[in-house]
Motif scaffolding. Structure first.
Motif, mmCIF file in Angstrom:
data_model
loop_
_atom_site.group_PDB
_atom_site.id
_atom_site.type_symbol
_atom_site.label_atom_id
_atom_site.label_comp_id
_atom_site.label_asym_id
_atom_site.label_seq_id
_atom_site.Cartn_x
_atom_site.Cartn_y
_atom_site.Cartn_z
ATOM 1 N N ASP A 35 0.842 -1.192 0.000
ATOM 2 C CA ASP A 35 0.000 0.000 0.000
ATOM 3 C C ASP A 35 0.884 1.252 0.000
ATOM 4 N N ILE A 36 0.241 2.428 0.018
ATOM 5 C CA ILE A 36 0.945 3.695 -0.135
ATOM 6 C C ILE A 36 0.704 4.598 1.075
ATOM 7 N N ILE A 37 1.777 5.136 1.618
ATOM 8 C CA ILE A 37 1.706 6.288 2.516
ATOM 9 C C ILE A 37 1.974 7.510 1.645
ATOM 10 N N GLY A 38 0.979 8.370 1.491
ATOM 11 C CA GLY A 38 1.115 9.519 0.598
ATOM 12 C C GLY A 38 1.802 10.671 1.303
ATOM 13 N N VAL A 39 3.015 10.989 0.879
ATOM 14 C CA VAL A 39 3.817 12.004 1.565
ATOM 15 C C VAL A 39 3.507 13.390 0.993
ATOM 16 N N VAL A 40 3.106 14.302 1.875
ATOM 17 C CA VAL A 40 2.712 15.656 1.465
ATOM 18 C C VAL A 40 3.540 16.721 2.169
ATOM 19 N N LYS A 41 4.715 16.355 2.641
ATOM 20 C CA LYS A 41 5.563 17.327 3.337
ATOM 21 C C LYS A 41 6.045 18.405 2.355
ATOM 22 N N GLY A 42 6.587 19.476 2.924
ATOM 23 C CA GLY A 42 7.066 20.572 2.085
ATOM 24 C C GLY A 42 5.941 21.190 1.274
ATOM 25 N N ASN A 43 4.749 21.332 1.936
ATOM 26 C CA ASN A 43 3.587 21.894 1.253
ATOM 27 C C ASN A 43 3.251 21.096 -0.003
ATOM 28 N N ALA A 44 3.361 19.760 0.127
ATOM 29 C CA ALA A 44 3.126 18.844 -1.004
ATOM 30 C C ALA A 44 3.999 19.253 -2.185
ATOM 31 N N ASN A 45 5.301 19.342 -1.903
ATOM 32 C CA ASN A 45 6.280 19.772 -2.916
ATOM 33 C C ASN A 45 5.912 21.125 -3.515
ATOM 34 N N GLY A 46 5.358 22.004 -2.696
ATOM 35 C CA GLY A 46 5.017 23.342 -3.150
ATOM 36 C C GLY A 46 3.635 23.461 -3.756
ATOM 37 N N MET A 47 2.897 22.356 -3.886
ATOM 38 C CA MET A 47 1.630 22.386 -4.612
ATOM 39 C C MET A 47 0.412 22.629 -3.738
ATOM 40 N N GLY A 48 0.591 22.625 -2.419
ATOM 41 C CA GLY A 48 -0.526 22.903 -1.526
ATOM 42 C C GLY A 48 -0.845 21.733 -0.622
ATOM 43 N N LEU A 49 -0.428 21.816 0.629
ATOM 44 C CA LEU A 49 -0.582 20.726 1.593
ATOM 45 C C LEU A 49 -2.029 20.279 1.730
ATOM 46 N N VAL A 50 -2.923 21.206 1.984
ATOM 47 C CA VAL A 50 -4.312 20.852 2.279
ATOM 48 C C VAL A 50 -5.023 20.321 1.037
ATOM 49 N N GLU A 51 -4.926 21.055 -0.067
ATOM 50 C CA GLU A 51 -5.658 20.656 -1.261
ATOM 51 C C GLU A 51 -5.191 19.309 -1.792
ATOM 52 N N VAL A 52 -3.875 19.128 -1.843
ATOM 53 C CA VAL A 52 -3.345 17.864 -2.349
ATOM 54 C C VAL A 52 -3.592 16.735 -1.343
ATOM 55 N N GLY A 53 -3.394 17.017 -0.062
ATOM 56 C CA GLY A 53 -3.631 15.991 0.953
ATOM 57 C C GLY A 53 -5.062 15.490 0.939
ATOM 58 N N LYS A 54 -6.018 16.414 0.892
ATOM 59 C CA LYS A 54 -7.429 16.006 0.855
ATOM 60 C C LYS A 54 -7.757 15.250 -0.432
ATOM 61 N N HIS A 55 -7.173 15.667 -1.534
ATOM 62 C CA HIS A 55 -7.404 14.981 -2.806
ATOM 63 C C HIS A 55 -6.908 13.539 -2.751
ATOM 64 N N LEU A 56 -5.724 13.334 -2.172
ATOM 65 C CA LEU A 56 -5.177 11.981 -2.076
ATOM 66 C C LEU A 56 -6.082 11.078 -1.251
ATOM 67 N N VAL A 57 -6.620 11.614 -0.159
ATOM 68 C CA VAL A 57 -7.474 10.815 0.718
ATOM 69 C C VAL A 57 -8.854 10.607 0.111
ATOM 70 N N GLU A 58 -9.444 11.670 -0.400
ATOM 71 C CA GLU A 58 -10.843 11.616 -0.834
ATOM 72 C C GLU A 58 -11.029 11.024 -2.232
#
Length: 386
Positions: A35-58
């Motif tokens: 399985d995958i642990i989706g790494v979003v550190k560093g503001n998701a490589n500059g792309m936006g921690l919250v938006e990218v993090g929620k997208h990966l989960v949802e």
């Protein structure tokens, strides 16, 4: 307060559809048993921690996110992410209460921190989840296999409000074509896993593969890979053999656009930029662009002579940079005020890729994009399947 995209001098265009396609290709590449642990550190490589993090989960089926700090974990929680979140970096002891409050998983290696974490978990009537961090060569944080690991395991068993749910380490150079060091680290890690299991700990998460290793490392003890860059289309392996480069066929998921704010012709002997950084030797058309190193286009990049941007599909060289603006040589290129400048991404038939720029600058992509500041807007799109 939500700030509208049209007030920014420049913006990142983040393709959430491409991120989802990348995740699907990664899952197909690693197989159903991992399985995958989706790494979003560093503001998701500059792309936006919250938006990218929620997208990966949802939208991408990612059940657990990895970040670097408690601040990032709390930010995700405050944004409504209620799934599992692992903070992978070292935790200052004074943050133990917040770790418990926000239900974050953290590394286990330092007994002083673990003692405080146990106290805070007891106060809250909770169990704090931890992943044992194994030191295999990076010498950043972690405990070495052997006597040190024995002591840590014995200590953890004495704590009533901490539960060990995982174990991990971090590779030093898994993108290198020579895998000798990586396999040596893997051997140490495997010994640590056996040692921890011998103490009766049940490990739901056994993870070692960062982005580079995720494409090639196969080991039956591993339950999860831990990609960050890979999710966004950046394969960290630097083997020039194209059979092993971008093995999963991923695509970069971001573009960066800015605007021309002025165009003028300067004559031989005139200059552009502070301290006369660029000096014209002939009549030269100079375009002023609406970003600078205060936006994250680093001064090193702006003064290296290697920086290029696309104007109406043509490459223009960066000749000087300030904090808030920079200068392009647009001689011979149709260019006018308010034309879009592609800092990263495609324009017509050409593309300024992050990995291509990384190679030119001899820097990692992280050093190039994770520093993009909040003065740059983030625009999220979802392209259809291609």
């Amino acid at each position: 307060m939500k700030i509208e995209i049209d007030i920014y001098n420049s913006y990142l265009e983040v393709d959430l559809g491409q991120i989802k396609r990348n995740v699907e290709k990664i899952k197909a590449g690693i197989g159903a048993d991992t399985d995958i642990i989706g790494v979003v550190k560093g503001n998701a490589n500059g792309m936006g921690l919250v938006e990218v993090g929620k997208h990966l989960v949802e939208n991408c089926g990612i059940k657990i996110l990895g970040c670097a700090s408690v601040f990032e974990g709390v930010t995700l929680r405050d944004a409504g992410v209620d799934g599992e979140i692992l903070v992978m970096g070292g935790i200052p002891c004074h943050i133990a209460a917040a770790v418990v409050k926000y239900g974050l998983q953290t590394p286990a290696y330092d007994m002083e921190y673990l003692k405080l974490l146990d106290i805070e978990a007891e106060k809250a009537g909770k169990k704090a989840l931890v992943h044992i961090k194994v030191e295999t060569g990076l010498n950043r944080i972690g405990v070495k296999p052997g006597d040190d690991m024995e002591a840590l395991c014995s200590f953890l068993k004495s704590l009533n409000h901490i539960k060990v749910c995982g174990i991990f380490t971090h590779f030093i150079q898994s993108g290198n074509p020579d895998k000798t060091v990586t396999y040596e680290q893997m051997d140490k890690f495997s010994k640590a896993v056996s040692q921890v299991k011998a103490h009766g700990f049940e490990l739901s998460y056994i993870h070692v593969a960062n982005s580079a290793a995720s494409t090639w490392l196969k080991d039956p003890i591993v339950t999860h890979i831990r990609p960050g860059a890979l999710l966004y289309g950046f394969d960290d392996n630097f083997d020039e053999n194209m059979d092993t480069k971008n093995l999963f066929g991923l695509s970069e998921a971001l573009s960066w656009r800015a605007y021309i704010t002025n165009v003028k012709t300067i004559q031989a002997g005139e200059s552009a930029g502070y301290d006369r950084y660029f000096k014209a030797t002939k009549p030269t058309d100079i375009a002023t662009v609406s970003i600078g190193y205060g936006d994250g286009y680093t001064r090193t990049l702006g003064t290296s002579g290697k920086g290029e941007m696309l104007v109406n599909g043509k490459r223009a060289k960066v000749v000087a940079i300030c904090m808030d603006q920079l200068f392009l040589d647009v001689t011979g290129i149709p260019a006018k005020t308010n034309d879009i400048v592609t800092v990263l991404g495609k324009d017509g038939e050409d593309c300024i890729s992050v990995l291509g720029l990384q190679k030119r600058m001899n820097q990692t992509h992280l050093a190039l994009i994770s520093v993009i500041t909040n003065r740059v807007g983030r625009k999220y799109i979802r392209t259809s399947d291609q």
